[in-house]
Design a protein around this motif. Sequence first.
Motif, short mmCIF file in Angstrom:
data_model
loop_
_atom_site.label_atom_id
_atom_site.label_comp_id
_atom_site.label_asym_id
_atom_site.label_seq_id
_atom_site.Cartn_x
_atom_site.Cartn_y
_atom_site.Cartn_z
N ALA A 89 41.41 48.58 30.41
CA ALA A 89 40.60 47.62 31.08
C ALA A 89 41.49 46.96 32.49
O ALA A 89 40.99 46.72 33.35
CB ALA A 89 40.48 46.24 30.07
N ALA A 90 42.82 47.06 32.12
CA ALA A 90 43.74 46.84 33.15
C ALA A 90 43.86 47.60 34.61
O ALA A 90 43.41 47.23 35.69
CB ALA A 90 45.09 46.64 32.84
N LEU A 128 38.39 46.79 41.92
CA LEU A 128 38.76 45.76 42.96
C LEU A 128 38.98 46.78 44.50
O LEU A 128 38.71 46.10 45.41
CB LEU A 128 39.84 44.87 42.90
CG LEU A 128 39.70 44.01 41.59
CD1 LEU A 128 40.97 43.17 41.31
CD2 LEU A 128 38.90 42.82 42.54
N ALA A 130 46.87 44.17 35.46
CA ALA A 130 46.26 44.77 36.75
C ALA A 130 47.24 44.40 37.75
O ALA A 130 47.37 45.08 38.52
CB ALA A 130 44.74 44.37 36.74
N ALA A 135 44.62 40.94 32.97
CA ALA A 135 44.70 40.50 34.41
C ALA A 135 46.12 40.62 34.96
O ALA A 135 46.43 41.30 35.83
CB ALA A 135 44.33 38.90 34.49
N THR A 194 42.84 38.01 27.85
CA THR A 194 42.41 38.12 29.35
C THR A 194 43.61 38.11 30.33
O THR A 194 43.56 38.79 31.37
CB THR A 194 41.31 36.93 29.54
OG1 THR A 194 40.41 37.24 28.71
CG2 THR A 194 40.97 37.31 31.08
N ALA A 254 40.17 47.43 36.13
CA ALA A 254 39.83 46.34 37.29
C ALA A 254 40.65 46.74 38.70
O ALA A 254 40.10 46.33 39.63
CB ALA A 254 40.56 45.12 36.39
N THR A 275 44.17 38.82 40.58
CA THR A 275 44.07 39.14 39.33
C THR A 275 45.31 37.96 38.73
O THR A 275 45.27 37.52 37.54
CB THR A 275 44.57 40.42 38.96
OG1 THR A 275 45.85 40.78 39.68
CG2 THR A 275 43.60 41.61 39.20
#
Length: 497
Positions: free
Chosen positions: A366-367, A374, A119, A116, A112, A370, A389
């Motif tokens: 995924a990154a 946002l 991102a 994050a 995670t 995100a 993030t």
Amino acid sequence: MSSADQVDGKLPVGAPAPSTLRRSLTTREAVAVSIGLMAPSVAMNINPQAAAGIVGRAVPLVFALATVGVLLVAYCFIRLSQHFNHAGSVYGFIGVTLGPRAGVVAGWALLTTYVAYGACTVTEAGLFPADFLKASGIWSGASWEVVTVAAAVLVVLLAWAPARNTTRALLGLEGVTIALITIVAVVIAVRLISGNAPQDQDFTLSVFSLPHGVGTSALFFAMTFGFLSFAGFEAASTLGEETKGDPRRAIPKVLLGSVLFAGVFYTVISAITTMGFGASKAGTDRFTASSSLLGDLGTTYIGSVVGQLVSLGAGISGFGCALACVVGASRLLYAMTRDAFPNSRIGRSTGQDGRITGSIAVVAAAAFVAVAALRMFSTSEPLDIIFWTATIGTLSLLVAYVLVTAGALKFLFFSGVRRVARWEIVVPLGAFATLGYTLYKSVYPVPAEPYNLFPYIVGGWLLLVFGVVLINRKLANKIHRRLLSEAGLTSREEPVK
């Protein structure tokens, strides 16, 4: 002796053989991932301002003390890496020391964090170059969104390349920016020492002392920001299955070297930047108001072109960090999927060079999703995306670090085997204290919205994962058997020195 020490390195009967990664990386290339994920160039441009708002001119003191704290945590990684080498890093380390459920939570927490941070840093890779293009007049209408998309595509292409090429790219990207920052810092130091600073700033060691009225409580609070600048030093531990020679000797050296290098770099550069703005109250105000410390100083002390190049370098460093995040996260996802769902494409490597394209695609998507989500539904400000993030990633990282410290304590001191001198127990205990205080200061006093929500988001996310492996005993047992059968997690006992 723990169960991990009793395995014979063979897979359980009927289990499909796991795909393997290729040992193609040198120690220098492993260093690149840790340095790339820490991204010292970005850290020195945007991290110290928060600390300066708390302790004023004493920012270098914060980084010096934070270095000591991080070395305590690094000890736990180093000791575990001397016994284990695994693409899953904390997932593997904790899986064989605290059990499969704790291992999954630790691995998921670090995964995670890397997603994050990916991102966060790919947004930086769009923001800083876009600002450079506009300031230089090359493209007056440059959009950070467009540059971010271009950076994201390039990150994926480089991540899909053979690991050796990727790590070399990381080392080159961060190395160029660090070199530029070092040159700017040397020029600033020379002008300070010679008494030729633009606003009569001078060279003073008072930056290593607290200003009047600032107590030790504020100093330790500010240390949380210094501590978090080291996040990512452990990334090289995900390359244990790809490093040539003996990774149980090479990876610990990489981890220690990365922390020491970053500690010296942060302390020296923050001292010069603090003096560059001025050790007075007015200088601290200019320091905290800066959006790019080295970029602004480069403009003031040398010229606008240099300042713009430093800001561009921060963007390049952000790009390198995003690439390192994808590299580290893909290894974690690959290792966990390999054990839980061995027939999945995400848990398999392909080709003679052992590429893991499936896991790379998932973590990169995924990154980048995100960032897009946002931007579309929450904010149009890139700095919001960066800080949100980064905060989520940091909270998750602290959980992983706590579990690593607990795993090291149990494995080294409470497993029935004397692996290190008994007095060394003070080191992981010190790490526990440092991590506990850092985590406490990250959530209390309660931060403003939306930061007050992030601890609950991270906590709920990790509890959900723990609940799945807690309820699904069959899955937990399968992961446990696989972990115990992987050669990289069979401890090699070493004599106590």
